[in-house]
Every structure is written in C-alpha cells, then in structure tokens.
Design an enzyme around this catalytic site. Structure first.
Site, PDB file in Angstrom:
ATOM      1  N   LYS A  33      16.982  14.627 -26.076  1.00 46.07           N
ATOM      2  CA  LYS A  33      15.587  15.008 -26.295  1.00 46.07           C
ATOM      3  C   LYS A  33      15.384  15.697 -27.642  1.00 46.07           C
ATOM      4  O   LYS A  33      14.333  15.561 -28.260  1.00 46.07           O
ATOM      5  CB  LYS A  33      15.078  15.909 -25.166  1.00 46.07           C
ATOM      6  CG  LYS A  33      14.827  15.133 -23.882  1.00 46.07           C
ATOM      7  CD  LYS A  33      13.914  15.872 -22.938  1.00 46.07           C
ATOM      8  CE  LYS A  33      13.542  14.987 -21.769  1.00 46.07           C
ATOM      9  NZ  LYS A  33      12.719  15.642 -20.778  1.00 46.07           N
TER      10      LYS A  33
ATOM     11  N   LYS B   7      16.497   4.674 -20.360  1.00 41.25           N
ATOM     12  CA  LYS B   7      15.850   5.151 -19.130  1.00 41.25           C
ATOM     13  C   LYS B   7      14.325   4.963 -19.189  1.00 41.25           C
ATOM     14  O   LYS B   7      13.728   5.211 -20.239  1.00 41.25           O
ATOM     15  CB  LYS B   7      16.184   6.643 -18.971  1.00 41.25           C
ATOM     16  CG  LYS B   7      15.788   7.239 -17.648  1.00 41.25           C
ATOM     17  CD  LYS B   7      16.125   8.729 -17.607  1.00 41.25           C
ATOM     18  CE  LYS B   7      14.998   9.568 -18.150  1.00 41.25           C
ATOM     19  NZ  LYS B   7      14.797  10.861 -17.511  1.00 41.25           N
TER      20      LYS B   7
ATOM     21  N   LYS C 274       8.618   9.079 -19.118  1.00 40.47           N
ATOM     22  CA  LYS C 274       7.200   9.415 -19.330  1.00 40.47           C
ATOM     23  C   LYS C 274       6.868   9.469 -20.816  1.00 40.47           C
ATOM     24  O   LYS C 274       5.762   9.175 -21.221  1.00 40.47           O
ATOM     25  CB  LYS C 274       6.901  10.807 -18.760  1.00 40.47           C
ATOM     26  CG  LYS C 274       7.099  10.941 -17.289  1.00 40.47           C
ATOM     27  CD  LYS C 274       6.525  12.292 -16.869  1.00 40.47           C
ATOM     28  CE  LYS C 274       7.130  12.772 -15.588  1.00 40.47           C
ATOM     29  NZ  LYS C 274       8.068  13.899 -15.807  1.00 40.47           N
TER      30      LYS C 274
HETATM   31  N1  AQP Z   1      14.063   6.403 -15.033  1.00 36.19           N
HETATM   32  C1  AQP Z   1      14.326   7.132 -13.959  1.00 36.19           C
HETATM   33  N2  AQP Z   1      15.003   6.602 -12.924  1.00 36.19           N
HETATM   34  C2  AQP Z   1      15.263   7.345 -11.805  1.00 36.19           C
HETATM   35  N3  AQP Z   1      14.856   8.642 -11.645  1.00 36.19           N
HETATM   36  C3  AQP Z   1      14.175   9.189 -12.660  1.00 36.19           C
HETATM   37  N4  AQP Z   1      13.631  10.418 -12.828  1.00 36.19           N
HETATM   38  C4  AQP Z   1      13.030  10.476 -14.034  1.00 36.19           C
HETATM   39  N5  AQP Z   1      13.149   9.311 -14.672  1.00 36.19           N
HETATM   40  C5  AQP Z   1      13.865   8.484 -13.854  1.00 36.19           C
HETATM   41  C6  AQP Z   1      13.701  11.474 -11.825  1.00 36.19           C
HETATM   42  O1  AQP Z   1      12.371  11.912 -11.561  1.00 36.19           O
HETATM   43  C7  AQP Z   1      12.398  13.309 -11.242  1.00 36.19           C
HETATM   44  C8  AQP Z   1      11.348  14.012 -12.025  1.00 36.19           C
HETATM   45  O2  AQP Z   1      11.646  13.917 -13.407  1.00 36.19           O
HETATM   46  P1  AQP Z   1      11.019  14.982 -14.373  1.00 36.19           P
HETATM   47  O3  AQP Z   1       9.580  14.824 -14.409  1.00 36.19           O
HETATM   48  O4  AQP Z   1      11.440  16.333 -14.001  1.00 36.19           O
HETATM   49  O5  AQP Z   1      11.629  14.737 -15.810  1.00 36.19           O
HETATM   50  P2  AQP Z   1      12.544  13.710 -16.484  1.00 36.19           P
HETATM   51  O6  AQP Z   1      13.797  13.467 -15.735  1.00 36.19           O
HETATM   52  O7  AQP Z   1      12.727  14.205 -17.890  1.00 36.19           O
HETATM   53  O8  AQP Z   1      11.617  12.424 -16.417  1.00 36.19           O
HETATM   54  P3  AQP Z   1      11.106  11.493 -17.531  1.00 36.19           P
HETATM   55  O9  AQP Z   1      10.206  10.521 -16.914  1.00 36.19           O
HETATM   56  O10 AQP Z   1      12.228  10.946 -18.331  1.00 36.19           O
HETATM   57  O11 AQP Z   1      10.231  12.438 -18.452  1.00 36.19           O
HETATM   58  P4  AQP Z   1      10.332  12.740 -19.986  1.00 36.19           P
HETATM   59  O12 AQP Z   1      10.047  11.477 -20.695  1.00 36.19           O
HETATM   60  O13 AQP Z   1       9.261  13.787 -20.182  1.00 36.19           O
HETATM   61  O14 AQP Z   1      11.714  13.248 -20.246  1.00 36.19           O
HETATM   62  C9  AQP Z   1      13.804  13.814 -11.540  1.00 36.19           C
HETATM   63  O15 AQP Z   1      14.527  13.961 -10.317  1.00 36.19           O
HETATM   64  C10 AQP Z   1      14.420  12.724 -12.359  1.00 36.19           C
HETATM   65  O16 AQP Z   1      15.809  12.627 -12.150  1.00 36.19           O
END
Ligand code: AQP
Length: 333
Positions: free
Chosen positions: A114, A198, A201
C-alpha cells in the site's frame, strides 16, 4: 466450547465481491451457528490511514452497515458497531504498541504494497494499523477471526502481540490467542482485469471489480469485459495454475454456487469463455443483485442505520470498557 467471532470491514467505499466472498458471506454463516457470539465492526479508523473525503466517509460508514444487513447480518443477533465510537480501541492500540516490536511491523507485506515505492511518505497510521487491528480483536476475547487470505499475516501478528503482552506482564492467558478462519477455497478473489492482482476497493479501474451495489447491466458489462485467455476452458485444475484469469472466474462461480472447483471445471470443460461468461453473469446477478437491491432500500433510511450502530456501539462499549480496566490494572496504569 462457545466461539467469539470478531471481524471488520473498512468503510472505504466500493465494497466488492471479494469482500463478500472472502469475509461478509462467512460472517453470516457464523451468525447462524449455535454457541457463537458475533461482533462485526465498521473499522473507520483503519479507513483513514489513507486519505478519505470526510463527507463521503460518513456515507461509506452507512453503506457498509447497509451491505452487512443486505447480506444477511441481523443486528439483533450480532453486534454491529462503528470502531471510532468505542475509544477503548485506540487506547488499547497504544498499550499494545508498547509490546509490539518494530521488526515485526517491518515485515508486514500489506504496508509495503500500500505504501508503494516512496514509503517515507506513507502515514504512520498505515504503518501501525496492524496494531490497531490486534487491539480490535483482543479487546473482545475473540476466539476466531473470519478474514480473507490477505489478512493472514496481520492475524499472525495479533497472536504474537498477545503472547508478548501475556509474557511481559506475567498474565498467562489474559489475552486470548485468536484463530484465523480463512476459507480453504478462493479466499483471495482477484481483479477482473488482472488475475494476478487482488480485487480491491482502491483499484482505479471500476472494471476490475464487481461492486455490491452494481446494477444488472454493470455486472453483465464487467463480466463481458473481464480479461481471459484464448484457450477453451480446461478439464483439470492443474492446467489452471498458469491461467490466473480463468482460475479466478471459475473460482468466483464455484464460490457463489457453494461448489467445489472440480464440479465447475466438469460443467464448463471444453467450452469457450463467452458461454461461460453468460452463465457467470446469470449467477452473479442471481446472488449479488438482490444484495444490491436490498442495500439501496436500506440506504434510504439513515435513521434505521444510525440506530443499528448506536445499539451496537453501546453493546461493544460495555464489553471493551471492562476489558480495558483489566488491562490498565495489569500494566499498572
Ligand atoms: N480480493 C479479496 N478476496 C477475498 N477477500 C478479500 N477481502 C478484501 N479483498 C478481498 C477481505 O474483505 C474483508 C474486508 O476488507 P477491508 O475492507 O478491511 O480491507 P482490505 O482487505 O484492504 O480490502 P480491499 O478491498 O483491498 O480495500 P483497499 O483497496 O482499500 O485496500 C477482509 O477480511 C479482507 O480480507
């Protein structure tokens, strides 16, 4: 033994199928198990580790609650609350930060990803965020944490911090050591535009993910434009190892249909991507569109959402106030 479940989702907008299949769907399964107490948190303090627009953040907090409820969480059965309203999370994070070691945090791969090349410019919040995550979990004597595979390393850190705290203060078993609950299959859903990245968001391309609030047309369009290769679909899983996009799309299909990938491979072996994509669109619309529909109904009623959070915040505060008092006593504060 009864289980205590804790997990969180960041209100950083664009909730997607990866968040649903990797985490939220599991939250609902746990809620419906006996002897299981579930606490689900909108982790807004985690979200602000990267820049959030204040007005949009407020809306995203409500949208995350709407997604929880539309996916099947029931605020009468599970505690649903907003992290920043329970000050003990930040307080405990500071205390745990004094037990956590720099060397442990330096190993966190999510920070490296990140923060990018210029990590000197990343916020300190982004660097210490896994310690706040440890506080979130340990404050509630959590036994199990359902998360996507990307959070596995943070969970291991949480366990290390808990062990160290118990050791530092000669209080064996005071902080419970939680178990990660990561699905065996398709715990990491990949981008529709790049099967090696991955689904996220924050990906600037909206076509990389299916959002939980997409319309039927948007779902169809994104699946139609999803990256594929030129070969027909294989008849064995070994062949998928070098075909990340095919593997991901077949995985999304299997996961939504609650079936083993081998059954999906059997169903589509030898078919071309356009036939498969039509079936995948139908399935995503069948499973995800009702959530999207329900979310828009819930989002029209802000006072309902605010009351769900208020109720949850009170319940969460009750548990965390008691725990932090015990923590302070042990530390000598
Ligand atoms: N691609 C994914 N596949 C499976 N699980 C996922 N999670 C996130 N992306 C995937 C799971 O969703 C839960 C909530 O995630 P989060 O909102 O706390 O943050 P994150 O993991 O950082 O999700 P993103 O979508 O990748 O957000 P950004 O882009 O902001 O970093 C967690 O349990 C996560 O494992």
């Amino acid at each position: 033994m009864s289980k205590k479940i804790f997990s969180g989702v960041q209100p950083s907008g664009n909730l997607h199928v990866g968040n649903y299949l990797g985490a939220i769907k599991n939250f609902v399964n746990f809620q419906n198990q006996t002897n299981t107490e579930c606490i689900y948190c909108v982790v807004d303090l985690h979200a602000i580790t990267v820049r959030q627009e204040p007005n949009i953040l407020k809306e995203n907090i409500r949208e995350t609650v709407a997604a929880f409820i539309a996916s099947g969480l029931n605020h009468k059965k599970s505690i649903i609350f907003q992290q920043s309203t329970v000050a003990e999370h930040s307080e405990f994070a500071w205390i745990l930060g004094c037990s956590a070691r720099m060397g442990w945090l330096n190993r966190m791969t999510q920070f490296k990803e990140k923060a990018g090349i210029d990590k000197e410019k990343a916020s300190i919040g982004l660097y210490v965020y896994p310690v706040l995550m440890a506080a979130d979990i340990l404050l509630y004597d959590t036994t199990h944490v359902p998360v996507g595979e990307d959070q596995k390393q943070h969970l291991e850190l949480t366990r290390d911090i808990a062990h160290k705290f118990n050791l530092d203060f000669n209080s064996p078993e005071f902080l419970k050591i939680p178990e990660p609950m990561i699905q065996k299959n398709f715990s990491r859903i990949m981008s529709l535009k790049d099967g090696t990245k991955k689904m996220s968001k924050s990906d600037p391309s909206g076509l990389s993910r299916i959002n939980l609030n997409d319309t039927k047309e948007e779902i169809e369009n994104k699946i139609k434009k999803a990256k594929t290769d030129t070969l027909p679909l294989p008849d064995n899983s070994k062949e998928l190892e070098n075909r990340p996009e095919a593997k991901n799309l077949l995985g999304i299909y299997s996961s939504l249909n609650n079936q083993d990938i081998s059954n999906t491979i059997k169903e589509f072996s030898g078919k071309n991507f356009s036939d498969f994509k039509n079936k995948l669109s139908e399935l995503v619309i069948e499973k995800i569109y009702p959530i999207s529909n329900e979310m828009s109904k819930i989002k029209k009623d802000n006072s309902f959402i605010d009351n769900v959070l208020l109720e949850g915040n009170i319940k969460a505060s009750k548990i965390s106030t008691k725990k932090i008092e015990e923590v302070k006593k042990i530390v000598g504060l």
